[in-house]
Write an enzyme that holds these catalytic residues in place. Sequence first.
Site, PDB file in Angstrom:
ATOM      1  N   TYR A  86      -2.379  -0.405  10.038  1.00 41.10           N
ATOM      2  CA  TYR A  86      -2.577  -0.931   8.690  1.00 41.10           C
ATOM      3  C   TYR A  86      -1.299  -0.786   7.872  1.00 41.10           C
ATOM      4  O   TYR A  86      -0.823  -1.741   7.250  1.00 41.10           O
ATOM      5  CB  TYR A  86      -3.734  -0.203   8.006  1.00 41.10           C
ATOM      6  CG  TYR A  86      -3.838  -0.487   6.526  1.00 41.10           C
ATOM      7  CD1 TYR A  86      -4.207  -1.755   6.080  1.00 41.10           C
ATOM      8  CD2 TYR A  86      -3.565   0.499   5.581  1.00 41.10           C
ATOM      9  CE1 TYR A  86      -4.289  -2.030   4.716  1.00 41.10           C
ATOM     10  CE2 TYR A  86      -3.652   0.236   4.228  1.00 41.10           C
ATOM     11  CZ  TYR A  86      -4.008  -1.030   3.792  1.00 41.10           C
ATOM     12  OH  TYR A  86      -4.085  -1.291   2.454  1.00 41.10           O
ATOM     13  N   SER A 130       0.829  -1.205   0.000  1.00 44.34           N
ATOM     14  CA  SER A 130       0.000   0.000   0.000  1.00 44.34           C
ATOM     15  C   SER A 130       0.861   1.251   0.000  1.00 44.34           C
ATOM     16  O   SER A 130       1.985   1.256   0.530  1.00 44.34           O
ATOM     17  CB  SER A 130      -0.891   0.015   1.253  1.00 44.34           C
ATOM     18  OG  SER A 130      -1.516   1.258   1.442  1.00 44.34           O
TER      19      SER A 130
END
Length: 335
Positions: A152, A127
Site C-alpha cells: 500500500y 499517505s
Amino acid sequence: MKVMVTGVAGFIGSALSLRLLQRGDEVVGVDNLNDYYDVELKQDRLNRLKTYGNFQFEHLDIVNREEMAALFASNQFNAVVNLAAQVGVRYSIENPFAYIDTNLVGFGNILEGCRHHEVGHLVYASSSSVYGSNAAMPFSIHDNVDHPLSLYAATKKANELMAHTYSNLYDLPTTGLRFFTVYGPWGRPDMALFKFTRAMLDGESIPVFNFGKHRRDFTYIDDVVEGVVRVLDRPAASNLKWKDDDPDSGSSLAPWRVYNIGNNSSVELMDYIGALENALGVKAEMELLPLQLGDVLDTYADVNELVAEFDYKPTMPVSEGVRRFVKWYREYFGV
C-alpha cells in the site's frame, strides 16, 4: 469550478464533495462502490450529496480505461481530486493485485485524462505510510521516503513519482497530500476507531497491536477537508530555488508538490482509547498483541509547509474529535 472527485462515496471523498457543493462548485463524483467495507454506508454518504443539484454521480471504476477516457472527454474539468484507492496496510498483504490495479493502473488513467484534457490541477491522496521505516520525527516532506513497509505504501510513493513525471513532461500541476490517520463522523469501518466503538458497545474485547505502545498523528476529517480545499484552490507551482545537485524531496522545478496533512501531534494509542472510553462511558477490555506486519511504529506530521504556504494547520484535539465521532455513531446506528 467543475471538479471530478474519485472515491466520492468514501470517507474523505464524500466529506470533501459536500464542502465543494456547499460553496457552489459543480462536482462529478466517481466511485465503483466495491464491497471492501459496508456498501450501505457508502450509499448513505452518497445520499447526502444527491440532494444537491450541482452533483452528478458516475458509477464506474477508475481502472476502466475506456470509461474514464469517455468521462474526461464529455466534461471539461477545472480540477480533479483523486481519492479512489484500495486502502489498508494489512489488506495489501493478502490482496496485492487490488492495490496494483486501482492504485497504479487506475491512477495512470487519471493522469492520462488530465493530460489530454487540460485539467488545471490534479490533487491526489498519498499517505503517511510512505515514510515507512523512517524514524526521524516529525515526518517532513523533505525526508527520503524510499523504504516503504507495505505494498500500500509503495503504491502511494509510486503515485507521487508518476505525478512528477506528468508534471515534468506535460506541465500538469499536481499536488500529493500525505494524510495522517483520518478519523471522524462517517468514517471507515475498517479503521480502529470504528472497530473499537462497535466492539466496546457489544461488550467485546478490542485488539491492541504493539501492546498499545505506538503513536499516531490522528487528524479530524473537517481539518483534512479544509486542507484539501486550500490546496485545491492553488495549483502546484514550480520551486524556482530547486537545485538538481541538492534535490528537495518535497518540491520540484516541475509544477509538483507534496504536503503533509496531519494534526502535528503524536498521540499514544492508549490515550486514544482513553478518549473513546470517556466518550462512550464504557471501559475497554483489551487484547494486547504484537506489532502487525507492515505497520509503522509511530507517525507525526511536520506541517510547516502547509502553514507557510496556505496559512493553515489542523487543530481538532483528539478528545473532542472522538466525542463527535461517538455522537454520530450512536445517531447513525441508533445505539
